[in-house]
Design a protein around this motif. Structure first.
Motif, short mmCIF file in Angstrom:
data_model
loop_
_atom_site.label_atom_id
_atom_site.label_comp_id
_atom_site.label_asym_id
_atom_site.label_seq_id
_atom_site.Cartn_x
_atom_site.Cartn_y
_atom_site.Cartn_z
N LEU A 119 31.76 115.61 -1.56
CA LEU A 119 31.16 116.22 -0.37
C LEU A 119 32.20 116.40 0.73
N TYR A 120 33.02 115.38 0.92
CA TYR A 120 34.08 115.47 1.93
C TYR A 120 35.04 116.62 1.61
N ALA A 121 35.40 116.76 0.35
CA ALA A 121 36.34 117.81 -0.05
C ALA A 121 35.79 119.19 0.29
N CYS A 122 34.48 119.38 0.19
CA CYS A 122 33.87 120.67 0.51
C CYS A 122 34.01 121.03 1.98
N PHE A 123 34.02 120.04 2.86
CA PHE A 123 34.07 120.30 4.30
C PHE A 123 35.43 120.00 4.93
N SER A 124 36.36 119.51 4.14
CA SER A 124 37.66 119.10 4.70
C SER A 124 38.51 120.28 5.16
N THR A 125 38.10 121.50 4.87
CA THR A 125 38.83 122.66 5.39
C THR A 125 38.66 122.78 6.90
N TYR A 126 37.65 122.12 7.44
CA TYR A 126 37.46 122.08 8.89
C TYR A 126 38.25 120.88 9.44
N PRO A 127 39.22 121.13 10.32
CA PRO A 127 40.10 120.06 10.79
C PRO A 127 39.38 118.89 11.44
N SER A 128 38.21 119.12 12.02
CA SER A 128 37.52 118.02 12.70
C SER A 128 36.62 117.20 11.77
N CYS A 129 36.57 117.56 10.49
CA CYS A 129 35.76 116.81 9.54
C CYS A 129 36.32 115.39 9.41
N SER A 130 35.46 114.40 9.62
CA SER A 130 35.93 113.01 9.63
C SER A 130 35.35 112.15 8.51
N ASP A 131 34.19 112.51 7.98
CA ASP A 131 33.59 111.67 6.95
C ASP A 131 32.45 112.43 6.27
N ALA A 132 32.07 111.98 5.09
CA ALA A 132 30.93 112.53 4.38
C ALA A 132 30.30 111.40 3.58
N ARG A 133 28.98 111.34 3.63
CA ARG A 133 28.28 110.28 2.90
C ARG A 133 27.07 110.83 2.18
N VAL A 134 27.00 110.55 0.90
CA VAL A 134 25.84 110.90 0.09
C VAL A 134 24.91 109.69 0.12
N MET A 135 23.64 109.93 0.24
CA MET A 135 22.66 108.84 0.26
C MET A 135 22.28 108.49 -1.18
N TRP A 136 22.26 107.19 -1.47
CA TRP A 136 22.00 106.69 -2.82
C TRP A 136 20.78 105.80 -2.83
N ASP A 137 20.05 105.83 -3.92
CA ASP A 137 18.91 104.96 -4.12
C ASP A 137 19.44 103.63 -4.65
N ASN A 138 19.27 102.55 -3.90
CA ASN A 138 19.81 101.25 -4.29
C ASN A 138 19.19 100.70 -5.56
N LYS A 139 17.95 101.06 -5.85
CA LYS A 139 17.29 100.54 -7.04
C LYS A 139 17.77 101.23 -8.31
N ASN A 153 34.68 116.94 16.46
CA ASN A 153 34.37 117.89 17.53
C ASN A 153 33.18 118.74 17.11
N GLN A 154 32.38 119.12 18.11
CA GLN A 154 31.26 120.01 17.82
C GLN A 154 31.80 121.43 17.71
N GLN A 155 31.44 122.11 16.64
CA GLN A 155 31.89 123.48 16.44
C GLN A 155 30.70 124.40 16.65
N ARG A 156 30.93 125.50 17.35
CA ARG A 156 29.83 126.41 17.64
C ARG A 156 29.26 127.04 16.38
N LYS A 157 30.13 127.41 15.45
CA LYS A 157 29.65 128.03 14.21
C LYS A 157 30.29 127.31 13.03
N LEU A 158 29.49 126.96 12.08
CA LEU A 158 29.97 126.38 10.84
C LEU A 158 29.61 127.37 9.76
N LYS A 159 30.57 128.15 9.37
CA LYS A 159 30.33 129.22 8.40
C LYS A 159 30.56 128.71 6.99
#
Length: 161
Positions: A119-139, A153-159
């Motif tokens: 997930l992080y790799a998909c958004f890492s083209t944006y310089p301000s991308c700092s983290d990505a977390r997928v939610m997992w079912d613990n059970k 940083n907040q970006q006005r448009k995320l294309k």
């Protein structure tokens, strides 16, 4: 080489890691039993078991990375006292950046193969991308099909394509 079977922080490099996390450990398991089970993958340097009421967890440190990789491939899902253990690379949560003051977006409809690093790799083209977390079912240990991406940083448009 093992494929990650859970969440790993973006940028985590298992090529230097010699430790594995062991989760879902039955309360009757002892450190000496863990050492006995895990030394089948290679010589164990040390073992630490953290006891919890219903399900304990621990860490096994090997002398070399190859033994740790073999343990992940061969011991994940193994039953000890009728309970399947989870084995993955061990890493410190401090390897993640504090994103509490960052901007977050929700990302849904994720394939079950997507983990944090993907997930992080998909958004890492944006310089301000700092983290990505997928939610997992613990059970079940399976992805819930959604996650969150953080930006410094907040970006006005995320294309997105």
């Amino acid at each position: 080489e093992p494929v990650s079977n859970g969440n790993l922080p973006p940028g985590f490099d298992p090529s230097t890691c010699r430790s594995v996390y062991v989760g879902n450990v039955h309360p009757n398991v002892t450190e000496s039993l863990l050492i006995e089970v895990f030394q089948g993958s290679g010589p164990v340097e040390r073992c630490k078991l953290i006891r919890k009421e219903k399900s304990s967890f621990g860490f096994v440190d090997y002398y070399d990375r190859r033994s740790a990789a073999l343990a992940i491939m061969t011991l994940h899902g193994r039953h000890i006292y009728g309970q399947a253990i989870k084995v993955n690379w061990a890493y410190a949560s401090t390897q993640r950046e504090d994103t509490s003051g960052h901007f977050h977006i929700f990302v849904g409809d994720l394939s079950s193969e997507v983990n944090d690093a993907t997930l992080y790799a998909c958004f890492s083209t944006y310089p301000s991308c700092s983290d990505a977390r997928v939610m997992w079912d613990n059970k079940t240990g399976r992805s819930r099909g959604y996650g969150f991406v953080s930006f410094r940083n907040q970006q006005r448009k995320l294309k997105l394509l």
